[in-house]
Design a protein around this motif. Structure first.
Motif, PDB file in Angstrom:
ATOM      1  N   GLN A 138      20.925   0.480  28.905  1.00 20.79           N
ATOM      2  CA  GLN A 138      20.477  -0.765  28.307  1.00 20.79           C
ATOM      3  C   GLN A 138      18.980  -0.722  27.992  1.00 20.79           C
ATOM      4  N   PHE A 139      18.213  -0.035  28.788  1.00 18.40           N
ATOM      5  CA  PHE A 139      16.760   0.043  28.581  1.00 18.40           C
ATOM      6  C   PHE A 139      16.421   1.034  27.472  1.00 18.40           C
ATOM      7  N   HIS A 140      15.164   1.019  27.067  1.00 22.25           N
ATOM      8  CA  HIS A 140      14.683   1.896  26.000  1.00 22.25           C
ATOM      9  C   HIS A 140      14.053   3.149  26.611  1.00 22.25           C
ATOM     10  N   THR A 141      14.676   4.276  26.439  1.00 21.54           N
ATOM     11  CA  THR A 141      14.090   5.523  26.936  1.00 21.54           C
ATOM     12  C   THR A 141      12.773   5.824  26.223  1.00 21.54           C
ATOM     13  N   GLU A 142      12.703   5.537  24.926  1.00 20.04           N
ATOM     14  CA  GLU A 142      11.515   5.886  24.144  1.00 20.04           C
ATOM     15  C   GLU A 142      10.301   5.045  24.513  1.00 20.04           C
ATOM     16  N   LYS A 143      10.508   3.954  25.261  1.00 21.56           N
ATOM     17  CA  LYS A 143       9.399   3.111  25.718  1.00 21.56           C
ATOM     18  C   LYS A 143       9.144   3.269  27.214  1.00 21.56           C
ATOM     19  N   SER A 144       9.863   4.191  27.844  1.00 19.25           N
ATOM     20  CA  SER A 144       9.818   4.312  29.306  1.00 19.25           C
ATOM     21  C   SER A 144       9.006   5.497  29.802  1.00 19.25           C
ATOM     22  N   HIS A 145       8.099   5.997  28.958  1.00 27.09           N
ATOM     23  CA  HIS A 145       7.124   7.009  29.349  1.00 27.09           C
ATOM     24  C   HIS A 145       7.805   8.231  29.974  1.00 27.09           C
ATOM     25  N   ASN A 146       7.248   8.740  31.076  1.00 29.16           N
ATOM     26  CA  ASN A 146       7.739  10.002  31.637  1.00 29.16           C
ATOM     27  C   ASN A 146       9.186   9.917  32.110  1.00 29.16           C
ATOM     28  N   ALA A 147       9.576   8.761  32.661  1.00 28.68           N
ATOM     29  CA  ALA A 147      10.952   8.624  33.135  1.00 28.68           C
ATOM     30  C   ALA A 147      11.940   8.726  31.980  1.00 28.68           C
ATOM     31  N   GLY A 148      11.604   8.100  30.859  1.00 27.18           N
ATOM     32  CA  GLY A 148      12.465   8.191  29.685  1.00 27.18           C
ATOM     33  C   GLY A 148      12.539   9.607  29.144  1.00 27.18           C
ATOM     34  N   LEU A 149      11.403  10.314  29.137  1.00 29.26           N
ATOM     35  CA  LEU A 149      11.396  11.696  28.667  1.00 29.26           C
ATOM     36  C   LEU A 149      12.230  12.595  29.581  1.00 29.26           C
ATOM     37  N   THR A 150      12.214  12.310  30.884  1.00 35.37           N
ATOM     38  CA  THR A 150      13.020  13.101  31.815  1.00 35.37           C
ATOM     39  C   THR A 150      14.511  12.905  31.544  1.00 35.37           C
ATOM     40  N   LEU A 151      14.920  11.654  31.316  1.00 36.45           N
ATOM     41  CA  LEU A 151      16.325  11.402  30.982  1.00 36.45           C
ATOM     42  C   LEU A 151      16.730  12.160  29.723  1.00 36.45           C
ATOM     43  N   LEU A 152      15.891  12.078  28.683  1.00 38.62           N
ATOM     44  CA  LEU A 152      16.207  12.760  27.433  1.00 38.62           C
ATOM     45  C   LEU A 152      16.208  14.276  27.613  1.00 38.62           C
ATOM     46  N   SER A 153      15.273  14.791  28.396  1.00 35.82           N
ATOM     47  CA  SER A 153      15.247  16.236  28.661  1.00 35.82           C
ATOM     48  C   SER A 153      16.526  16.682  29.349  1.00 35.82           C
ATOM     49  N   ASN A 154      16.959  15.901  30.331  1.00 41.01           N
ATOM     50  CA  ASN A 154      18.206  16.237  31.025  1.00 41.01           C
ATOM     51  C   ASN A 154      19.392  16.201  30.065  1.00 41.01           C
ATOM     52  N   PHE A 155      19.388  15.251  29.153  1.00 39.02           N
ATOM     53  CA  PHE A 155      20.475  15.172  28.179  1.00 39.02           C
ATOM     54  C   PHE A 155      20.503  16.411  27.292  1.00 39.02           C
ATOM     55  N   PHE A 161      11.991   1.442  34.315  1.00 41.29           N
ATOM     56  CA  PHE A 161      12.243   1.682  32.900  1.00 41.29           C
ATOM     57  C   PHE A 161      11.957   0.384  32.137  1.00 41.29           C
ATOM     58  N   TYR A 162      11.824   0.510  30.818  1.00 37.12           N
ATOM     59  CA  TYR A 162      11.397  -0.637  30.005  1.00 37.12           C
ATOM     60  C   TYR A 162      12.593  -1.278  29.289  1.00 37.12           C
ATOM     61  N   PHE A 163      12.750  -2.592  29.496  1.00 39.98           N
ATOM     62  CA  PHE A 163      13.863  -3.361  28.960  1.00 39.98           C
ATOM     63  C   PHE A 163      13.392  -4.386  27.932  1.00 39.98           C
ATOM     64  N   VAL A 164      14.220  -4.612  26.902  1.00 39.89           N
ATOM     65  CA  VAL A 164      14.090  -5.759  25.996  1.00 39.89           C
ATOM     66  C   VAL A 164      15.509  -6.142  25.589  1.00 39.89           C
ATOM     67  N   HIS A 165      16.061  -7.218  26.195  1.00 38.16           N
ATOM     68  CA  HIS A 165      17.438  -7.583  25.849  1.00 38.16           C
ATOM     69  C   HIS A 165      17.771  -8.985  26.347  1.00 38.16           C
ATOM     70  N   SER A 166      18.700  -9.605  25.629  1.00 36.80           N
ATOM     71  CA  SER A 166      19.226 -10.919  26.011  1.00 36.80           C
ATOM     72  C   SER A 166      20.678 -10.832  26.463  1.00 36.80           C
ATOM     73  N   TYR A 167      21.294  -9.666  26.248  1.00 36.14           N
ATOM     74  CA  TYR A 167      22.712  -9.464  26.561  1.00 36.14           C
ATOM     75  C   TYR A 167      22.850  -8.291  27.514  1.00 36.14           C
ATOM     76  N   ARG A 168      23.932  -8.287  28.278  1.00 36.78           N
ATOM     77  CA  ARG A 168      24.124  -7.253  29.296  1.00 36.78           C
ATOM     78  C   ARG A 168      25.576  -6.758  29.288  1.00 36.78           C
ATOM     79  N   PHE A 169      25.758  -5.532  29.768  1.00 37.67           N
ATOM     80  CA  PHE A 169      27.091  -4.954  29.854  1.00 37.67           C
ATOM     81  C   PHE A 169      27.937  -5.724  30.872  1.00 37.67           C
ATOM     82  N   ALA A 170      29.226  -5.917  30.541  1.00 32.44           N
ATOM     83  CA  ALA A 170      30.205  -6.465  31.481  1.00 32.44           C
ATOM     84  C   ALA A 170      31.453  -5.587  31.414  1.00 32.44           C
ATOM     85  N   PRO A 171      31.394  -4.378  31.992  1.00 30.74           N
ATOM     86  CA  PRO A 171      32.519  -3.448  31.885  1.00 30.74           C
ATOM     87  C   PRO A 171      33.731  -3.920  32.684  1.00 30.74           C
ATOM     88  N   ALA A 172      34.909  -3.651  32.145  1.00 30.09           N
ATOM     89  CA  ALA A 172      36.149  -3.993  32.852  1.00 30.09           C
ATOM     90  C   ALA A 172      36.406  -3.048  34.017  1.00 30.09           C
TER      91      ALA A 172
END
Length: 214
Positions: free
Chosen positions: A192-209, A153-164
């Motif tokens: 954290q990644f961009h589904t809209e920039k992740s081609h078929n994999a991103g579309l599959t996630l959105l379709s499942n949603f 998947f396609y990422f653009v970020h400087s910060y990351r999740f730190a869940p408790a």
């Protein structure tokens, strides 16, 4: 079925909305996709997609000024909800970026990647983390149907999740060490990644949603 893609004036929102429409087309979902910045339309939607791009302080300020913050907090309680990038980071209690409070749906913070990161060969890694990276699923989830383990998947970020609570982590990526890149609980799923920039994999996630009842 009404799907609200939340428009709070920041990010590549039309690209996200276009990806959701394409996901609906290829999956046969009977969905009306609405890009909206109106709290009443968010409240009336059946499902919510909350994208984000840019600095978290600016995004939170835009939510507060628009009146969307309360509508989103209400939607988190009882509607299928998909957060993307900064739209996922905002679900935590606080971010180190500007020491900014978030919506507090997930306990924990959002932390900046450390300076001086290096890969296995000793080469320095750039911040932001940008480009394609594998996503390793750590728990089963309905939105993972049709997505093989370690898909890129396609990422653009400087910060990351730190869940408790580690139980909310659904998948990790690495830069260079593993970090949570998908979190979820009950009706909420956030990447954290961009589904809209992740081609078929991103579309599959959105379709499942679109076919997920939360």
């Amino acid at each position: 079925m009404k799907i609200a893609v939340v428009d709070y004036g920041m990010g590549n929102l039309h690209s996200v909305a276009g990806s959701v429409r394409e996901a609906a087309r290829i999956s046969g979902a009977n969905a009306h996709i609405l890009l909206t910045g109106r709290a009443e339309e968010v409240a009336a939607a059946d499902k919510i997609i909350f994208p984000g791009q840019g600095a978290m302080p600016d995004c939170m300020a835009a939510l507060q000024q628009s009146g969307l913050g309360e509508a989103l907090s209400d939607a988190l309680k009882n509607k299928p909800f998909f957060g993307i990038c900064v739209g996922a980071q905002l679900l935590f209690e606080r971010s180190e970026e500007g020491d900014t409070p978030g919506l507090g749906w997930f306990a924990g913070t959002v932390e900046r990647f450390s300076d001086g990161l290096t890969d296995a060969a000793g080469s320095r890694l750039k911040i932001p983390h940008m480009g394609w990276n594998t996503v390793h699923q750590t728990q089963p989830h309905p939105l993972f149907v049709g997505i093989p383990q370690d898909t890129h998947f396609y990422f653009v970020h400087s910060y990351r999740f730190a869940p408790a609570d580690p139980s909310v982590v659904l998948a990790t990526s690495s830069y260079p060490d593993p970090f949570p890149c998908i979190v979820g609980r009950d009706n909420v799923f956030a990447t954290q990644f961009h589904t809209e920039k992740s081609h078929n994999a991103g579309l599959t996630l959105l379709s499942n949603f679109l076919h997920w009842n939360g």
